[in-house]
Design a protein around this motif. Structure first.
Motif, mmCIF file in Angstrom:
data_model
loop_
_atom_site.group_PDB
_atom_site.id
_atom_site.type_symbol
_atom_site.label_atom_id
_atom_site.label_comp_id
_atom_site.label_asym_id
_atom_site.label_seq_id
_atom_site.Cartn_x
_atom_site.Cartn_y
_atom_site.Cartn_z
ATOM 1 N N GLY A 27 0.783 -1.226 0.000
ATOM 2 C CA GLY A 27 0.000 0.000 0.000
ATOM 3 C C GLY A 27 0.814 1.274 0.000
ATOM 4 N N THR A 28 2.144 1.168 0.019
ATOM 5 C CA THR A 28 2.970 2.381 0.019
ATOM 6 C C THR A 28 3.830 2.417 -1.241
ATOM 7 N N ALA A 29 4.937 1.692 -1.237
ATOM 8 C CA ALA A 29 5.791 1.656 -2.432
ATOM 9 C C ALA A 29 5.193 0.713 -3.474
ATOM 10 N N TYR A 30 5.361 1.080 -4.736
ATOM 11 C CA TYR A 30 4.938 0.218 -5.864
ATOM 12 C C TYR A 30 3.449 -0.149 -5.794
ATOM 13 N N ASN A 31 2.605 0.842 -5.633
ATOM 14 C CA ASN A 31 1.169 0.568 -5.568
ATOM 15 C C ASN A 31 0.431 1.420 -6.591
ATOM 16 N N PRO A 32 -0.133 0.808 -7.641
ATOM 17 C CA PRO A 32 -0.206 -0.638 -7.860
ATOM 18 C C PRO A 32 1.092 -1.204 -8.449
ATOM 19 N N LEU A 33 1.203 -2.518 -8.367
ATOM 20 C CA LEU A 33 2.294 -3.238 -9.019
ATOM 21 C C LEU A 33 1.695 -3.946 -10.225
ATOM 22 N N PHE A 34 2.201 -3.618 -11.408
ATOM 23 C CA PHE A 34 1.661 -4.162 -12.657
ATOM 24 C C PHE A 34 2.733 -5.000 -13.330
ATOM 25 N N ILE A 35 2.486 -6.305 -13.444
ATOM 26 C CA ILE A 35 3.454 -7.247 -14.012
ATOM 27 C C ILE A 35 2.934 -7.741 -15.364
ATOM 28 N N TYR A 36 3.737 -7.578 -16.399
ATOM 29 C CA TYR A 36 3.269 -8.069 -17.702
ATOM 30 C C TYR A 36 4.364 -8.874 -18.414
ATOM 31 N N GLY A 37 3.908 -9.727 -19.323
ATOM 32 C CA GLY A 37 4.823 -10.560 -20.102
ATOM 33 C C GLY A 37 4.052 -11.617 -20.866
ATOM 34 N N GLY A 38 4.762 -12.379 -21.666
ATOM 35 C CA GLY A 38 4.130 -13.419 -22.482
ATOM 36 C C GLY A 38 3.680 -14.618 -21.666
ATOM 37 N N VAL A 39 3.168 -15.605 -22.373
ATOM 38 C CA VAL A 39 2.655 -16.820 -21.737
ATOM 39 C C VAL A 39 3.803 -17.635 -21.145
ATOM 40 N N GLY A 40 3.607 -18.131 -19.926
ATOM 41 C CA GLY A 40 4.561 -19.057 -19.322
ATOM 42 C C GLY A 40 5.839 -18.459 -18.767
ATOM 43 N N VAL A 41 5.874 -17.130 -18.550
ATOM 44 C CA VAL A 41 7.104 -16.524 -18.021
ATOM 45 C C VAL A 41 7.108 -16.435 -16.496
ATOM 46 N N GLY A 42 5.980 -16.783 -15.852
ATOM 47 C CA GLY A 42 5.948 -16.832 -14.383
ATOM 48 C C GLY A 42 5.241 -15.677 -13.705
ATOM 49 N N LYS A 43 4.411 -14.930 -14.437
ATOM 50 C CA LYS A 43 3.703 -13.775 -13.862
ATOM 51 C C LYS A 43 2.786 -14.197 -12.710
ATOM 52 N N THR A 44 1.962 -15.192 -12.971
ATOM 53 C CA THR A 44 1.009 -15.659 -11.957
ATOM 54 C C THR A 44 1.743 -16.248 -10.764
ATOM 55 N N HIS A 45 2.786 -16.992 -11.035
ATOM 56 C CA HIS A 45 3.597 -17.613 -9.980
ATOM 57 C C HIS A 45 4.183 -16.539 -9.056
ATOM 58 N N LEU A 46 4.714 -15.485 -9.660
ATOM 59 C CA LEU A 46 5.304 -14.385 -8.896
ATOM 60 C C LEU A 46 4.237 -13.664 -8.072
ATOM 61 N N MET A 47 3.086 -13.427 -8.685
ATOM 62 C CA MET A 47 2.007 -12.730 -7.978
ATOM 63 C C MET A 47 1.503 -13.555 -6.789
ATOM 64 N N GLN A 48 1.365 -14.848 -6.980
ATOM 65 C CA GLN A 48 0.931 -15.718 -5.883
ATOM 66 C C GLN A 48 1.963 -15.735 -4.757
ATOM 67 N N ALA A 49 3.248 -15.638 -5.123
ATOM 68 C CA ALA A 49 4.310 -15.595 -4.114
ATOM 69 C C ALA A 49 4.184 -14.343 -3.243
ATOM 70 N N ILE A 50 3.766 -13.237 -3.851
ATOM 71 C CA ILE A 50 3.545 -11.996 -3.092
ATOM 72 C C ILE A 50 2.434 -12.225 -2.066
ATOM 73 N N GLY A 51 1.340 -12.858 -2.514
ATOM 74 C CA GLY A 51 0.229 -13.164 -1.614
ATOM 75 C C GLY A 51 0.647 -14.082 -0.476
ATOM 76 N N HIS A 52 1.398 -15.125 -0.809
ATOM 77 C CA HIS A 52 1.873 -16.069 0.217
ATOM 78 C C HIS A 52 2.807 -15.376 1.208
ATOM 79 N N GLY A 53 3.620 -14.448 0.682
ATOM 80 C CA GLY A 53 4.539 -13.701 1.539
ATOM 81 C C GLY A 53 3.806 -12.879 2.585
ATOM 82 N N LEU A 54 2.722 -12.217 2.165
ATOM 83 C CA LEU A 54 1.943 -11.416 3.107
ATOM 84 C C LEU A 54 1.210 -12.289 4.116
ATOM 85 N N ILE A 55 0.668 -13.399 3.637
ATOM 86 C CA ILE A 55 -0.043 -14.325 4.544
ATOM 87 C C ILE A 55 0.926 -14.877 5.585
ATOM 88 N N LYS A 56 2.133 -15.200 5.139
ATOM 89 C CA LYS A 56 3.161 -15.722 6.050
ATOM 90 C C LYS A 56 3.515 -14.696 7.135
#
Length: 204
Positions: free
Chosen positions: A2-31
């Motif tokens: 909510g402070t730095a990099y808000n919003p964070l917008f990640i883009y790229g082609g198919v299969g480069v790991g965008k969703t994986h990276l975004m889910q890692a952010i969610g898991h990091g906050l939950i942890k």
């Protein structure tokens, strides 16, 4: 969040790991103890809104999306060209930011290249940090193959990994070929030579 990099917008082609990276952010906050995290796709957001309009339950949908500390939207380009959905997302976006929440989005294109995206959303998306996730280079592809092979307890020689990496670019396709190679060796009951691996790759 909510402070730095808000919003964070990640883009790229198919299969480069965008969703994986975004889910890692969610898991990091939950942890770290944050429970108010919501992950959904642009399609899911759209479907929820359509159902809410259909059953006159828009307040329920607003409560679901606007009260989170971290909203993760995958394939946000899906909302483009849908005026009511973009309107709702605009207000959802503003509500989360107003309360100090974080918005993270993925897309196949940067905001300024998403056709039929409203200008006010394009402006909001570009106000934070935009990250381009490019395809894996040769060295990274070879390393990924070796890591995946080790996880499977499968012996993949370095030369074989490099040959495969030189001929397949997509990370998902690399994993698919590794499965194919492993299966082929089980069927033949022997380790394949480099020439036989090239035949599987259809390298001339």
């Amino acid at each position: 969040p909510g402070t730095a990099y808000n919003p964070l917008f990640i883009y790229g082609g198919v299969g480069v790991g965008k969703t994986h990276l975004m889910q890692a952010i969610g898991h990091g906050l939950i942890k770290n103890g944050e429970r108010s995290v919501l992950f959904c796709s642009g399609e899911e957001f759209t479907n929820d809104l359509v159902e809410a309009i259909r059953f006159k339950s828009t307040e329920k949908v607003r409560a679901k999306y606007r009260r989170v500390k971290l909203l993760l939207i995958d394939d946000v380009q899906f909302i483009a060209g849908k005026p009511s959905v973009q309107e709702e997302f605009f207000h959802t976006f503003n509500a989360i930011q107003k309360e100090g929440g974080q918005v993270v989005m993925t897309s196949d294109k940067p905001p300024d290249e998403i056709s039929r995206l409203e200008e006010r959303l394009r402006s909001r998306f570009g106000a934070g940090l935009i990250v381009d996730i490019g395809p894996a280079d040769f060295e990274l592809r070879a390393a990924i193959l070796l890591i995946k092979a080790k996880q499977r307890e499968y012996d993949l020689p370095m030369e074989a990994a490099q040959t495969i990496a030189a001929n397949i670019e997509g990370v998902r396709e690399l994993q698919g070929f590794l499965s194919k190679l492993e299966t082929e060796e089980k069927v033949r009951n022997k380790k394949l030579s480099l020439d036989e691996i090239k035949q599987l790759l259809e390298v001339k």
